[in-house]
Design a protein around this motif. Structure first.
Motif, PDB file in Angstrom:
ATOM      1  N   ASP A   1      26.557   3.425  71.855  1.00 43.68           N
ATOM      2  CA  ASP A   1      25.231   2.970  72.298  1.00 43.68           C
ATOM      3  C   ASP A   1      25.309   1.658  73.075  1.00 43.68           C
ATOM      4  OD1 ASP A   1      24.012   5.164  71.142  1.00 43.68           O
ATOM      5  OD2 ASP A   1      23.627   4.132  69.235  1.00 43.68           O
ATOM      6  N   ILE A   2      26.387   0.895  72.839  1.00 44.36           N
ATOM      7  CA  ILE A   2      26.594  -0.363  73.565  1.00 44.36           C
ATOM      8  C   ILE A   2      27.384  -0.119  74.850  1.00 44.36           C
ATOM      9  CG2 ILE A   2      27.802  -2.586  73.473  1.00 44.36           C
ATOM     10  CD1 ILE A   2      27.277  -2.572  70.413  1.00 44.36           C
ATOM     11  N   VAL A   3      28.466   0.673  74.743  1.00 42.41           N
ATOM     12  CA  VAL A   3      29.417   0.813  75.853  1.00 42.41           C
ATOM     13  C   VAL A   3      28.861   1.670  76.986  1.00 42.41           C
ATOM     14  CG1 VAL A   3      31.686   1.726  76.510  1.00 42.41           C
ATOM     15  CG2 VAL A   3      31.428   0.420  74.382  1.00 42.41           C
ATOM     16  N   VAL A   4      28.276   2.824  76.664  1.00 42.01           N
ATOM     17  CA  VAL A   4      27.879   3.781  77.709  1.00 42.01           C
ATOM     18  C   VAL A   4      26.869   3.189  78.692  1.00 42.01           C
ATOM     19  CG1 VAL A   4      26.865   6.044  78.165  1.00 42.01           C
ATOM     20  CG2 VAL A   4      28.480   5.766  76.267  1.00 42.01           C
ATOM     21  N   PRO A   5      25.800   2.517  78.222  1.00 44.98           N
ATOM     22  CA  PRO A   5      24.813   1.995  79.183  1.00 44.98           C
ATOM     23  C   PRO A   5      25.364   0.944  80.138  1.00 44.98           C
ATOM     24  CG  PRO A   5      23.929   1.970  76.940  1.00 44.98           C
ATOM     25  CD  PRO A   5      25.388   2.280  76.826  1.00 44.98           C
ATOM     26  N   ILE A   6      26.482   0.286  79.765  1.00 48.67           N
ATOM     27  CA  ILE A   6      27.069  -0.744  80.627  1.00 48.67           C
ATOM     28  C   ILE A   6      27.378  -0.187  82.021  1.00 48.67           C
ATOM     29  CG2 ILE A   6      29.176  -2.130  80.988  1.00 48.67           C
ATOM     30  CD1 ILE A   6      29.250  -2.577  77.936  1.00 48.67           C
ATOM     31  N   PHE A   7      27.716   1.097  82.078  1.00 51.07           N
ATOM     32  CA  PHE A   7      28.219   1.683  83.320  1.00 51.07           C
ATOM     33  C   PHE A   7      27.111   2.139  84.283  1.00 51.07           C
ATOM     34  CE2 PHE A   7      31.829   1.765  80.558  1.00 51.07           C
ATOM     35  CZ  PHE A   7      32.910   1.581  81.399  1.00 51.07           C
ATOM     36  N   PHE A   8      25.860   2.129  83.820  1.00 47.45           N
ATOM     37  CA  PHE A   8      24.783   2.703  84.636  1.00 47.45           C
ATOM     38  C   PHE A   8      23.663   1.707  84.891  1.00 47.45           C
ATOM     39  CE2 PHE A   8      26.706   6.158  82.095  1.00 47.45           C
ATOM     40  CZ  PHE A   8      27.192   6.940  83.132  1.00 47.45           C
ATOM     41  N   ARG A   9      22.851   2.023  85.881  1.00 45.45           N
ATOM     42  CA  ARG A   9      21.691   1.164  86.162  1.00 45.45           C
ATOM     43  C   ARG A   9      20.719   1.232  84.978  1.00 45.45           C
ATOM     44  NH1 ARG A   9      20.668   5.928  88.802  1.00 45.45           N
ATOM     45  NH2 ARG A   9      18.549   6.768  88.583  1.00 45.45           N
TER      46      ARG A   9
END
Length: 268
Positions: free
Chosen positions: A151-159
């Motif tokens: 939940d922390i790592v995945v959103p880092i990569f997207f707008r």
């Protein structure tokens, strides 16, 4: 899909199309398939070679004794030597740009063009470095990327505005969740420590060929904000392009814009 043995380990790459060579360097935690839209378009005019980082895709484990992004640059050059490719263009996103800039400094006469995307070749700001290293400690200890960490790592990569239910988001999340403990501990975590513990090569950027370099960045990139891209472009003295409606993996969030920009730059 071809392999070459580098530093004692099998290194996997895609080699598609004919013409002048374009080498694609992927982001950390993504394999060469992240470039699918660009590979399809570029390979109509170019010979496209796209790498899988160590422990990513089908590449083997991180070789013993690797300590620096200079090693990745050296290994990419060794692949080009193996393929008997003398001159080529390089498009590197995130860590692909970090080692890509080093390769350009190592072998300037071999680079016909350099595109640095959503990347930064200065040191990681200390609070960010410590934060990422603490995440690596958690992954190392558990042998997985636990749900709360996803939940922390995945959103880092997207707008910020991306739909978490979109196929792009969900597929990436599933890929990370499925990474085996051995691969995480032997390759992903130690490679991450190399990336986020990197040394500073900002002072060397003026050595790059400004006429043959382009810096691009998603306008909503969180880990590598547009201010960093602008800083690098000014040091190089090269053009700087913001990619609209895109975060860190800008080539997948706005593939049409990125592909068009790459084709135009490489053609010129």
């Amino acid at each position: 899909m071809p392999f070459v043995t580098l530093d004692g380990q099998p290194f996997h790459y895609l080699d598609q199309g004919q013409g002048p060579v374009v080498l694609l360097g992927s982001s950390y935690l993504w394999d060469h398939t992240m470039w699918a839209p660009q590979i399809e378009a570029l390979s109509r005019h170019y010979r496209v070679i796209a790498l899988d980082l160590w422990g990513h895709g089908q590449s083997g484990r991180l070789p013993e004794g690797m300590t620096s992004l200079d090693d990745l640059a050296r290994q990419a050059l060794a692949l080009m030597d193996h393929l008997e490719v003398d001159c080529f263009s390089l498009v590197g996103l995130s860590v692909g740009g970090m080692w890509g800039a080093r390769l350009a400094l190592m072998a300037p006469k071999r680079l016909e063009a350099l595109v640095l995307m959503d990347t930064y070749v200065g040191v990681e700001p200390e609070p960010t470095r410590q934060y990422y290293f603490s995440l690596f400690d958690t992954i190392q200890a558990s042998g997985s990327i636990p749900e709360p960490l996803l939940d922390i790592v995945v959103p880092i990569f997207f707008r910020p505005g991306i739909d978490p239910q979109s196929p792009l988001y969900q597929q990436f999340r599933a890929t990370l969740a499925a990474l085996p403990a051995e691969r995480l501990r032997d390759s992903i975590v130690p490679l991450g420590r190399i990336i986020f513990g990197r040394d500073d090569i900002l002072p060397r950027l003026p050595e790059l060929n400004a006429r043959r370099t382009l810096v691009m960045c998603g306008d909503q990139d969180k880990p590598r904000p547009p201010s960093e891209a602008l800083e690098m472009a000014e040091l190089i003295g090269c053009p700087h392009l913001l990619i609209p409606e895109a975060g860190h993996i800008s080539n997948l969030e706005n593939p049409e814009f990125v592909t068009r920009a790459l084709l135009e730059f490489l053609r010129n």
